[in-house]
Design an enzyme around this catalytic site. Structure first.
Site, short mmCIF file in Angstrom:
data_model
loop_
_atom_site.label_atom_id
_atom_site.label_comp_id
_atom_site.label_asym_id
_atom_site.label_seq_id
_atom_site.Cartn_x
_atom_site.Cartn_y
_atom_site.Cartn_z
N CYS A 2 0.90 -1.31 -0.06
CA CYS A 2 -0.07 -0.03 0.03
C CYS A 2 0.89 1.18 -0.04
O CYS A 2 2.05 1.21 0.39
CB CYS A 2 -0.99 0.07 1.26
SG CYS A 2 -1.74 -1.40 1.72
N ARG A 27 4.78 0.06 -6.23
CA ARG A 27 4.58 -1.06 -5.01
C ARG A 27 3.83 -1.86 -5.11
O ARG A 27 3.86 -2.84 -4.29
CB ARG A 27 4.50 0.03 -3.85
CG ARG A 27 5.77 0.99 -3.47
CD ARG A 27 5.14 1.91 -2.50
NE ARG A 27 4.97 1.46 -1.21
CZ ARG A 27 5.79 1.32 -0.20
NH1 ARG A 27 6.87 2.24 -0.34
NH2 ARG A 27 5.58 0.57 0.93
N TRP A 75 -2.97 -2.61 -1.34
CA TRP A 75 -3.02 -3.98 -1.72
C TRP A 75 -3.57 -4.90 -0.73
O TRP A 75 -3.02 -4.82 0.49
CB TRP A 75 -1.31 -3.84 -1.68
CG TRP A 75 -0.99 -5.40 -2.55
CD1 TRP A 75 -0.58 -5.49 -3.48
CD2 TRP A 75 -0.33 -6.48 -1.55
NE1 TRP A 75 0.09 -6.92 -3.91
CE2 TRP A 75 0.17 -7.59 -2.37
CE3 TRP A 75 -0.35 -6.89 -0.15
CZ2 TRP A 75 0.49 -8.82 -2.02
CZ3 TRP A 75 0.11 -8.12 0.25
CH2 TRP A 75 0.50 -9.13 -0.84
N ASN A 101 -1.15 1.59 6.13
CA ASN A 101 -0.48 0.44 5.65
C ASN A 101 -0.13 -0.25 6.69
O ASN A 101 0.11 0.14 7.81
CB ASN A 101 0.75 1.27 4.91
CG ASN A 101 0.60 1.99 3.60
OD1 ASN A 101 -0.54 2.06 3.28
ND2 ASN A 101 1.57 2.38 3.20
N GLY A 102 -0.05 -1.66 6.42
CA GLY A 102 0.09 -2.26 7.57
C GLY A 102 -0.90 -3.17 7.84
O GLY A 102 -1.83 -3.44 7.07
N GLU A 481 17.46 -17.37 -9.18
CA GLU A 481 17.02 -16.07 -9.48
C GLU A 481 16.44 -15.87 -10.87
O GLU A 481 15.64 -15.15 -11.24
CB GLU A 481 18.20 -15.17 -9.57
CG GLU A 481 18.25 -13.59 -9.77
CD GLU A 481 17.09 -12.73 -8.98
OE1 GLU A 481 16.40 -13.48 -8.06
OE2 GLU A 481 16.59 -11.52 -9.20
N LYS A 485 12.91 -14.52 -11.70
CA LYS A 485 12.36 -13.29 -12.88
C LYS A 485 11.57 -13.78 -13.82
O LYS A 485 10.76 -13.12 -14.10
CB LYS A 485 13.68 -12.93 -13.70
CG LYS A 485 15.05 -12.28 -12.95
CD LYS A 485 14.69 -10.75 -12.51
CE LYS A 485 13.76 -10.69 -11.13
NZ LYS A 485 14.30 -10.71 -10.08
N GLU A 488 7.76 -14.49 -12.00
CA GLU A 488 7.10 -13.41 -11.32
C GLU A 488 6.49 -12.19 -12.43
O GLU A 488 5.52 -11.53 -12.20
CB GLU A 488 7.94 -12.65 -10.27
CG GLU A 488 9.30 -11.83 -11.07
CD GLU A 488 10.02 -11.45 -9.74
OE1 GLU A 488 9.39 -10.88 -8.98
OE2 GLU A 488 11.13 -11.32 -9.92
N HIS A 504 15.61 -36.99 -9.13
CA HIS A 504 15.22 -37.50 -7.92
C HIS A 504 13.51 -37.11 -7.82
O HIS A 504 13.12 -37.06 -6.58
CB HIS A 504 15.87 -36.87 -6.69
CG HIS A 504 17.24 -37.27 -6.44
ND1 HIS A 504 17.56 -38.82 -6.20
CD2 HIS A 504 18.22 -36.64 -6.91
CE1 HIS A 504 18.88 -38.92 -6.26
NE2 HIS A 504 19.31 -37.71 -6.67
N LYS A 603 6.44 -4.09 -4.32
CA LYS A 603 7.66 -3.83 -4.37
C LYS A 603 8.24 -4.09 -2.83
O LYS A 603 9.47 -4.45 -2.84
CB LYS A 603 7.81 -2.36 -4.75
CG LYS A 603 9.34 -2.03 -5.00
CD LYS A 603 10.02 -2.91 -5.98
CE LYS A 603 11.49 -2.54 -6.13
NZ LYS A 603 12.14 -3.61 -6.68
C1 F6R Z 1 11.68 -10.30 -6.99
C2 F6R Z 1 11.90 -9.35 -5.67
C3 F6R Z 1 11.58 -9.82 -4.50
C4 F6R Z 1 12.42 -9.15 -3.42
C5 F6R Z 1 11.88 -9.53 -2.04
C6 F6R Z 1 12.86 -8.88 -0.56
O1 F6R Z 1 12.19 -9.73 -8.06
O2 F6R Z 1 12.31 -7.98 -6.05
O3 F6R Z 1 11.64 -11.32 -4.46
O4 F6R Z 1 13.74 -9.42 -3.46
O5 F6R Z 1 10.70 -9.05 -1.78
O6 F6R Z 1 12.67 -7.53 -0.98
P1 F6R Z 1 13.57 -6.79 -0.30
O7 F6R Z 1 15.23 -6.91 -0.93
O8 F6R Z 1 13.33 -5.25 -0.45
O9 F6R Z 1 13.86 -7.04 1.10
#
Ligand code: F6R
Length: 608
Positions: A2, A27, A75, A101-102, A481, A485, A488, A504, A603
């Site tokens: 949010c 975000r 959100w 927020n929260g 990773e 990518k 997501e 396995h 985000k």
């Molecule tokens: C994926 C991504 C998330 C963040 C995760 C941790 O592309 O961005 O998996 O890496 O939410 O976020 P931070 O680094 O802000 O603690």
């Protein structure tokens, strides 16, 4: 997650709030709303969907007159995305409104208590409880009502509150959810994140846990939750405001991928002094570094994946055992932290709830925590004992790229520093590693310039159902990773597997034409990975290989090969991840996905 923006001043509030909310769109959110005091009463306009809907409903804010207001992008946590559940929320007679927020953890209990007293709820949210609770405690003194509410609620919050009785004031408060306030000649602002108000002021105050702010058009006052007034020092934000704009790129994600050479340089160079690595922020002597007998790396998502690479590199170069934990697991598993251990938390946003909780858990047990953090002044940056910043600048796309790359090189620097202090790296090797580090930015750029080849390949896979990423050792960390990518942002199911583990069980999912991306950058494991590639090829897989230029042998087992330039095997992640980022990006673009704001994602994940 949010977003909150509030304004009180001499200008019309609604357009400023909409503009601020647009800077927080990255975000992630599913509805948006505003509450503006029009000189007689508070009006709320809110709607499910993108901010554009709210902009259209209010003609860019024009139809909501007033110089004092609060806005929100939601959100969903409690209750589906809907007009009713969107913020702001009112009390019954529409004289008090709140954005939040929260998560209010004891909201069910409070809701019951208020319902018993005759309060009627219209939404399913935890936030509406706050509006009614404020009403319950409001006896003419808003500050008293706010602090009484804060004493009653459990959980996390950043709040913006308006009272129709006090239209010349906004109240803001925070616990475990970020909130900043700022001021310029035209008024005062609240925001859940700096980019929302950066256009208006660079001087911001970070609100701390359980602090309350009373904002008027020309000044702000800070209070403790017990109503004691306090003074606070502002922080000047150095970012270039344009850093949060797309600058001609189609998406923030593409722009941020292209910023990686600079990000890596900015994170490396200030810490390379002549032939040495100096990390002043560590605040540790060589003797202290020598005394470390174990490292715990704790993080979430991509930051966790950077941590997995960090494990291989630190164990390899410094010979210190490293345990890597997902923060959401670490905080509840009663981890064994023994004397001599060091805790490193990694976070781009510095606000991830689980990572912050892991940091607090470690500190509560008497361990010093080093934070590898991107956002200056964030909660993790402020609470960690020492902070090593990744100088990636604002990262707007939900899927991280440049911050992840910066985290990797921060970990390489630490590994080399530890290895040197412990006498595990001789001078010649150290010099050669330094040379390889310095070459990374140019090599990343070269790989980025190869984007057309990857785009062409990606276009063939926009219809893929499943994709598998395999690799061994550091290549497994890269696979994790690469797979994240892709999934997501393109919504294609993908999994990363340690190459030797596939047979396995998971190999049963390989069908004719299934894409398997095999990452193979570790010379001592080339042959092993080729065997795994042959296994999946025999079951019909199409094999994409990402490997080093010298490994031509791989062409016998792969259907398509992407080469990365030569570097030390400990640093290959920084190069191999580039084509994988581009692959995920172009598949998502080809599918027409909302690349910068993938569905269901946020985000910074400020709830656990
Ligand atoms: C994926 C991504 C998330 C963040 C995760 C941790 O592309 O961005 O998996 O890496 O939410 O976020 P931070 O680094 O802000 O603690």
């Amino acid at each position: 997650m949010c977003g909150i923006v509030g304004y009180i001043g001499t200008k019309q509030a609604a357009p400023i709030i909409l503009d601020g909310l647009s800077k927080l769109e990255y975000r992630g959110y599913d509805s948006a709303g505003m509450a503006i005091y029009d000189g007689g009463k508070i009006n709320i306009t809110k709607s499910v969907g993108r901010l554009k809907v709210l902009e259209n409903l209010t003609h860019g804010g024009e139809t909501m007159p007033g110089i004092c207001g609060i806005g929100h992008t939601r959100w969903a946590t409690h209750g589906v995305p809907s007009d009713t559940n969107a913020h702001p929320h009112f009390n019954a007679d529409e004289t008090i409104t709140v954005v939040h927020n929260g998560i209010i953890e004891n909201y069910l209990h409070l809701r019951q208590m208020l319902s018993d007293k005759g309060y009627k709820f219209v939404s399913e949210t935890d936030t509406e409880v706050l509006a009614h609770l404020l009403d319950y405690y409001y006896k003419g003194n808003p500050m008293e009502a706010v602090t009484k509410v804060l004493h009653r609620v459990e959980g996390s919050y950043a709040l913006g509150i308006l009272f129709a009785d006090c239209p010349d004031q906004i109240f803001a408060a925070r616990k475990d959810s970020p909130l900043v306030v700022g001021q310029n000649g035209d008024g005062c602002f609240i925001a859940s994140d700096v980019p929302a108000i950066l256009k208006y002021t660079r001087k911001v105050y970070y609100v701390d846990n359980q602090e309350v702010v009373r904002l008027r058009a020309d000044h702000m006052h800070f209070y403790s939750v017990d109503e004691e007034e306090m003074t606070k020092e502002p922080v000047t934000i150095e970012w270039d405001a344009n850093a949060a704009e797309k600058a001609g790129y189609e998406h923030f994600m593409l722009k941020e991928m292209y910023e990686q050479p600079k990000t890596v340089t900015d994170t490396l160079l200030p810490r390379i002094k002549g032939r040495d690595i100096v990390i002043e922020e560590l605040n540790m002597s060589d003797e202290e570094l020598n005394a470390i007998n174990k490292i715990h790396i704790v993080a979430c998502g991509s930051a966790y994946h950077a941590g997995v690479t960090g494990k291989y590199v630190i164990e390899g170069l410094a010979r210190i055992p490293v345990e890597v934990d997902l923060a959401s697991e670490f905080r509840y598993r009663n981890p064994i932290l023994e004397e001599g251990a060091m805790v490193i938390v990694i976070s781009q946003s510095g606000e991830t709830a689980d990572t912050l909780a892991a940091l607090r858990e470690s500190k509560a047990r008497g361990f010093k925590v080093l934070g590898i953090v991107n956002v200056v002044g964030s909660s993790i940056a402020r609470e960690a004992d020492n902070v090593m910043y990744t100088w990636a600048g604002p990262e707007i796309a939900v899927a991280t790229t440049k911050a992840y790359s910066a985290q990797l090189v921060a970990l390489y620097l630490l590994a080399m520093k530890f290895g040197r202090a412990r006498g595990k790296i001789d001078d010649k090797t150290f010099a050669s590693l330094l040379g390889d580090l310095k070459r990374l930015p140019n090599q990343i750029e070269m790989l980025l310039n190869n984007k057309l080849k990857i785009q062409k390949f990606a276009n063939r896979y926009i219809g893929a159902k499943d994709v598998f990423f395999i690799g061994r050792g550091i290549d497994y960390a890269i696979s994790l990773e690469g797979s994240l990518k892709l999934k997501e942002i393109s919504y294609i199911h993908s999994e990363a597997y340690a190459a030797g583990e596939l047979k396995h069980g998971t190999i049963s999912l390989i069908e004719e034409g299934t894409l398997v991306a095999a990452v193979s950058t570790q010379p001592d494991l080339y042959a092993k990975t080729i065997s795994n590639m042959v296994e999946v090829k025999a079951r019909g897989a199409f094999v994409l290989a990402v490997t080093c230029e010298e490994n031509k042998e791989i062409e016998k087992a792969a259907d398509y090969v992407i080469y990365i330039p030569e570097t030390n095997p400990y640093f290959t992640n920084s190069l191999a991840i580039i084509p994988l980022q581009l692959f995920g990006y172009y598949v998502a673009v080809g599918k027409g996905c909302d690349v910068d704001k993938p569905r269901n994602l946020a985000k910074s994940v400020t709830v656990e």
